[in-house]
Design a protein around this motif. Structure first.
Motif, short mmCIF file in Angstrom:
data_model
loop_
_atom_site.label_atom_id
_atom_site.label_comp_id
_atom_site.label_asym_id
_atom_site.label_seq_id
_atom_site.Cartn_x
_atom_site.Cartn_y
_atom_site.Cartn_z
N GLY A 117 0.83 -1.20 0.00
CA GLY A 117 0.00 0.00 0.00
C GLY A 117 0.87 1.26 0.00
N PRO A 118 0.21 2.42 0.00
CA PRO A 118 0.94 3.69 -0.09
C PRO A 118 1.94 3.88 1.05
N ALA A 119 3.06 4.46 0.71
CA ALA A 119 4.10 4.75 1.69
C ALA A 119 3.82 6.06 2.41
N GLN A 120 4.37 6.17 3.59
CA GLN A 120 4.47 7.45 4.27
C GLN A 120 5.86 7.99 3.94
N VAL A 121 5.94 9.25 3.57
CA VAL A 121 7.24 9.87 3.36
C VAL A 121 7.55 10.64 4.64
N PHE A 122 8.64 10.27 5.27
CA PHE A 122 9.02 10.82 6.57
C PHE A 122 10.27 11.67 6.39
N ALA A 123 10.11 12.99 6.56
CA ALA A 123 11.24 13.92 6.44
C ALA A 123 12.13 13.80 7.67
N GLY A 158 17.69 13.01 3.58
CA GLY A 158 16.69 13.99 3.98
C GLY A 158 15.31 13.40 4.23
N HIS A 159 15.05 12.21 3.70
CA HIS A 159 13.73 11.58 3.91
C HIS A 159 13.82 10.08 3.64
N ARG A 182 6.22 -4.13 12.26
CA ARG A 182 7.50 -3.58 11.80
C ARG A 182 7.31 -2.48 10.76
N TRP A 183 8.29 -1.61 10.69
CA TRP A 183 8.37 -0.60 9.64
C TRP A 183 9.33 -1.10 8.58
N LEU A 184 8.95 -0.95 7.31
CA LEU A 184 9.87 -1.15 6.19
C LEU A 184 10.35 0.23 5.79
N VAL A 185 11.64 0.35 5.53
CA VAL A 185 12.27 1.63 5.23
C VAL A 185 12.99 1.53 3.90
N ALA A 186 12.86 2.55 3.07
CA ALA A 186 13.65 2.64 1.83
C ALA A 186 14.09 4.09 1.67
N CYS A 187 15.35 4.27 1.24
CA CYS A 187 15.86 5.62 1.03
C CYS A 187 17.15 5.57 0.22
#
Length: 145
Positions: free
Chosen positions: A76-82, A108-109, A118-123
């Motif tokens: 589903g849609p991601a949250q963009v976290f600054a 930066g985000h 859990r949180w999945l993170v990509a950057c």
């Protein structure tokens, strides 16, 4: 690596337990409550005077876009976290937990997906202007501050 390989790496991280002490090995860092892995990277820019920087940025951003789209299709849609204000808090001496403190110093985000507990993170991260761009993915149970 391909997007499918990136997704496989994230799936493996999701299935693993977390170490009790921080560990760094071969493009991967883990610690209490998190795993981060470098899934792709560009060359550094020390020897070419930055000539390939724009092309490298385009390449890594295309991979990042493909990965975030695949994760969005799946979760589903991601949250963009600054992370800019978080970086200021880290430099101000506030005790921000891992992996958030380290990520705030390198990007930066992040894009986040909440999957079960859990949180999945990509950057995309970069140390300094001559360091390579790094597509980073991870899993954490530590909520963003």
């Amino acid at each position: 690596m391909t997007t499918a390989e990136h997704l496989d790496a994230i799936d493996r991280l999701r299935a693993e337990g977390f170490p009790t002490e921080p560990v760094w090995s071969g493009g991967r860092s883990s610690g209490p409550g998190f795993h981060l892995v470098q899934v792709s990277w560009t060359e550094d820019f020390r020897d070419d005077g930055g000539a390939g920087r724009a092309e490298a940025a385009d390449q890594i951003n295309a991979e990042y876009g493909a990965l975030t789209q695949a994760l969005t299709d799946r979760w589903g849609p991601a949250q963009v976290f600054a992370l800019v204000s978080l970086r200021d808090r880290v430099f101000g001496g506030e005790g921000i937990p891992a992996p958030w403190a380290g990520l705030s110093e390198a990007t930066g985000h992040v894009h986040l997906w909440r999957v079960e507990e859990r949180w999945l993170v990509a950057c995309v991260t970069q140390g300094d202007g001559d360091d390579p761009y790094v597509l980073t993915a991870g899993v954490t149970v530590v909520d963003p501050p």
